[in-house]
Scaffold this motif. Structure first.
Motif: not given
Lengths: 114, 114
Positions: A1-10, A26-28, A72-73, A95-98
């Motif tokens: 499942e696509p997900e939003v990834t964040q760094t750093p965690s702390h 998420i890419s799209n 772009g990413s 989000s895909v849209q608002g």
């Protein structure tokens, strides 16, 4: 499942230092957001970003904050000169849209300012 | 000042019971309403959103909206220990369009006892 990834965690930083928090939406998805949550407090909207510009920002998002989508990413939040009160969990979302539909949150980056 | 109010809890229910979570909001212009679940130290996870007055059901969850009373609720049927979390109510001025500028409540801590 696509997900939003964040760094750093702390991230731990000294007061006055610059911090950059990174997010890969998420890419799209077309709309990107930063929210923050101070420990024990409400989740608060900081900024929304669409079509390479800020579409809305809160009063929290003052001149020490900035966002950009450099390649772009990635979607980044920069805090130029951190203060003790910037200590919080920072959530990126996309989000895909608002709306309507789902706003997907990343797992968060915990910022501790000493 | 746009406010979203929730009882902080904790709300404690036995396993298998119905948990009822309530939320009021101050801005009559609010158009869309969201319930998120947040486990400790984790990011918000969308449970449901609702736009129209009345009830919306999804599995064990039912969201209820009364715009005249500025009130939104979440019912969880057949509560499970895994439902134990903080439940966040969030409100958006837009029903669609370009922004997920959500205003969150502080959340209600739900504990489901086995």
């Amino acid at each position: 499942e696509p997900e939003v990834t964040q760094t750093p965690s702390h991230q731990v930083t000294q007061m006055g230092q610059e911090v950059i928090l990174r997010c890969v939406p998420i890419s799209n998805h077309l709309y990107f957001y930063w929210y923050r949550q101070i420990l024990g407090q409400k989740v608060e909207f900081l900024v929304s970003f669409y079509n390479n510009e800020i579409s809305e920002k809160s009063e929290i998002f003052d001149d020490q904050f900035s966002v950009e989508r450099p390649d772009g990413s990635n979607f980044t939040l920069k805090i130029r000169s951190t203060k003790l009160e910037d200590s919080a969990m920072y959530f990126c979302a996309s989000s895909v849209q608002g709306g309507p539909g789902e706003l997907f949150f990343g797992e968060g980056s915990r910022l501790t300012v000493l | 000042q746009k406010e979203v109010e929730q009882n902080s809890g904790p709300l404690s229910v036995p396993e298998g019971a119905i948990a009822s979570l309530n939320c009021t909001y101050s801005d009559r212009g609010s158009q869309s309403f969201f319930w998120y679940r947040q486990y400790s130290g984790k990011s918000p996870e969308l449970i449901m959103f609702i736009y129209s007055n009345g009830d919306k059901e999804d599995g064990r969850f039912t969201a209820q909206l009364n715009k005249a009373s500025q009130y939104v609720s979440l019912l969880i049927r057949d509560s499970q220990p895994s439902d134990s979390a903080t439940y966040l109510c969030a409100v958006n001025l837009n029903s669609g369009g370009s922004n997920y500028k959500l205003t969150f409540g502080k959340g209600t801590l739900l504990t489901v006892n086995p």
